[in-house]
Design a protein around this motif. Structure first.
Motif, PDB file in Angstrom:
ATOM      1  N   ARG A 267      16.461 -41.832  33.721  1.00  0.00           N
ATOM      2  CA  ARG A 267      15.290 -41.037  33.353  1.00  0.00           C
ATOM      3  C   ARG A 267      14.536 -40.329  34.522  1.00  0.00           C
ATOM      4  N   ARG A 268      14.728 -40.710  35.718  1.00  0.00           N
ATOM      5  CA  ARG A 268      13.955 -39.881  36.592  1.00  0.00           C
ATOM      6  C   ARG A 268      14.943 -39.549  37.712  1.00  0.00           C
ATOM      7  N   ILE A 269      14.354 -38.578  38.656  1.00  0.00           N
ATOM      8  CA  ILE A 269      15.046 -38.150  39.730  1.00  0.00           C
ATOM      9  C   ILE A 269      14.473 -38.068  40.863  1.00  0.00           C
ATOM     10  N   ALA A 270      14.919 -38.632  42.009  1.00  0.00           N
ATOM     11  CA  ALA A 270      14.153 -38.631  43.334  1.00  0.00           C
ATOM     12  C   ALA A 270      14.560 -37.503  44.299  1.00  0.00           C
ATOM     13  N   PHE A 271      13.912 -36.826  44.896  1.00  0.00           N
ATOM     14  CA  PHE A 271      14.405 -35.833  45.887  1.00  0.00           C
ATOM     15  C   PHE A 271      13.484 -35.749  47.023  1.00  0.00           C
ATOM     16  N   ASP A 272      13.749 -35.012  48.161  1.00  0.00           N
ATOM     17  CA  ASP A 272      12.622 -34.781  49.194  1.00  0.00           C
ATOM     18  C   ASP A 272      12.251 -33.472  49.452  1.00  0.00           C
ATOM     19  N   ALA A 273      10.732 -33.483  49.664  1.00  0.00           N
ATOM     20  CA  ALA A 273      10.393 -32.135  50.073  1.00  0.00           C
ATOM     21  C   ALA A 273      10.094 -32.282  51.546  1.00  0.00           C
ATOM     22  N   PRO A 274      10.694 -31.587  52.293  1.00  0.00           N
ATOM     23  CA  PRO A 274      10.408 -31.822  54.090  1.00  0.00           C
ATOM     24  C   PRO A 274       9.047 -31.771  54.542  1.00  0.00           C
ATOM     25  N   SER A 275       8.324 -31.322  53.824  1.00  0.00           N
ATOM     26  CA  SER A 275       6.786 -31.314  54.282  1.00  0.00           C
ATOM     27  C   SER A 275       5.931 -32.419  53.591  1.00  0.00           C
ATOM     28  N   ALA A 276       6.478 -33.022  52.629  1.00  0.00           N
ATOM     29  CA  ALA A 276       5.646 -33.967  52.029  1.00  0.00           C
ATOM     30  C   ALA A 276       6.208 -35.328  51.766  1.00  0.00           C
TER      31      ALA A 276
END
Length: 437
Positions: A267-276
């Motif tokens: 149901r969900r996807i985690a990811f990274d935003a390098p500045s946040a």
């Protein structure tokens, strides 16, 4: 690392230089033969890798012809590569070869009225495993809409004793051919997503564009693949069906969104935003919420099989270590402590172990540890770099990629590090393996 995936610069190999030199020499011989009309050709041209052409009989000129169309020189076989031409050639006479041309690996040569060759450009590498290295002035963005579904409160996991011994791996049977591995490759000139059987057979290309598509991640039901792409100018998260159809863009902003990881319920996807930091969105891209937010870089999220925790990496202690937190961002715990870089955590299917790669021995190797950080075991040990471990669905194998043969290829090994098997073998870079459920 400036928030970008590391690059794998390609270099022109000695084999390519040799091929170009021999091809140029062959072009001069052919031009001389045409100018001399019926003079016998006594030179044998040997191309060790690509072609061997031997002409031992006189080549009479039948008539003068100005070629203004494509002419194919028939050969015995067709190879999969083209012979680069290094010289502009104007063909004024038709050449008839009365003796059969023997070649070791044959090739179709296209000759037009004027052949202009442009040297093949160097390809920009699409991915290296080192994470982006943010500056101390990174701005933490405020999380946008809450997830429409409430995030369950997850109890803090009870840590295993720090003296716990490594969990012994299960004996390994042969790789099941029905399993599949998605990966990225620049074999067509830019990063694209491919899929193959777990034994390396039946490679199928899924994406087709001039951008870089990389870091595939299978949904828990095996029906979709999330990945990152810079097709809109910067890296965003996309999802497509497992056959490459129905592409949907999930994120759209001015920053980089990368390293997607599915929740176990899909149901969900985690990811990274390098500045946040680490973000989570619904599988349709809605309801984004930030889980971490500090001046450090947090990246490479990996969802635990029970859905209760997310492992990730961070440089908040000055080097890059592995951390774990509850799925709502609470109860952050540090798992590794050393002066090296520990990267890309990957949970075993039973949730008891975490594989990762680290340069703690001087180059990058694959390691595994218990889920509380104890019992660290080194699985690979060589003078090259091994990256990006990913577990098979049964927990008996680990896929990874390595440059041990000179470029990056996909490998698989038993969960104890034994029985390494190379799955891909070409002159391009294959990287970022993801095992299907």
């Amino acid at each position: 690392m400036n928030g970008r995936l590391p690059s794998c610069p390609l270099e022109v190999s000695e084999k390519t230089v040799a091929l170009l030199a021999v091809t140029l020499f062959a072009s001069f011989l052919i031009a001389a033969a045409m100018a001399c009309a019926s003079e016998p050709v006594i030179q044998t041209v040997i191309v060790e890798q690509e072609t061997i052409i031997e002409v031992e009989k006189e080549v009479p000129v039948v008539e003068t012809v100005v070629v203004d169309r494509v002419v194919e020189v028939p050969v015995l076989q067709t190879v999969e590569v083209e012979v680069p031409v290094l010289q502009t050639v104007v063909v004024e006479k038709e050449v008839v070869v009365e003796k059969e041309v023997l070649v070791e690996r044959e090739v179709t040569v296209l000759v037009e009225k004027e052949v202009v060759v442009v040297q093949e450009p160097m390809l920009e590498a699409t991915a290296l495993p080192d994470p982006p290295q943010p500056t101390a002035t990174a701005v933490v963005t405020t999380p946008t809409p809450e997830l429409p579904t409430p995030t369950p409160v997850v109890a803090t996991p009870t840590p295993m004793p720090p003296t716990a011994t490594p969990i012994p791996p299960t004996p390994t049977p042969a790789v099941v051919k029905q399993s599949r591995i998605a990966f990225a490759s620049d074999r067509d000139g830019d990063g694209e997503i491919y899929v193959m059987n777990a034994d390396g057979t039946d490679i199928v290309r899924l994406t087709y564009n001039v951008a870089n598509d990389t870091v595939p991640s299978w949904s828990p039901d095996g029906r979709r693949i999330a990945y990152m792409s810079d097709r809109d100018g910067d890296y965003e998260i996309y999802v497509m069906n497992a056959d490459g159809t129905s592409v949907v863009q999930l994120t759209d902003n001015d920053g980089w969104d990368q390293s997607p990881s599915w929740s176990p319920d899909g149901r969900r996807i985690a990811f990274d935003a390098p500045s946040a930091g680490i973000y989570v969105v619904n599988a349709d891209g809605s309801g984004g919420v930030g889980l971490t937010g500090n001046i450090a870089w947090d990246g490479h999220p990996s969802w635990s099989p029970d859905g209760g925790r997310i492992a990730f990496v961070s440089n908040r202690d000055a080097d890059i270590e592995i951390f774990v937190m509850n799925a709502d961002g609470s109860e952050v715990s540090q798992l590794t402590y050393n002066d090296a870089r520990d990267l890309r955590p990957s949970w075993s299917p039973d949730g008891r172990r975490i594989a990762f790669y680290s340069n703690r021995d001087g180059d990058y190797e694959i390691y595994v540890m218990n889920a509380d950080g104890s019992g660290v075991l080194q699985l690979t040990d060589n003078s090259v770099d091994d990256y990006y471990p990913d577990w098979s669905p049964d927990g008996r194998h680990i896929a990874f990629y390595s440059n041990r043969d000179g470029d990056y290829e996909i490998y698989v090994m038993n969960a104890d590090g034994s029985g390494v098997l190379q799955l891909t073998d070409n002159d391009s870079h294959d990287f970022g393996p993801s095992w299907s459920p």
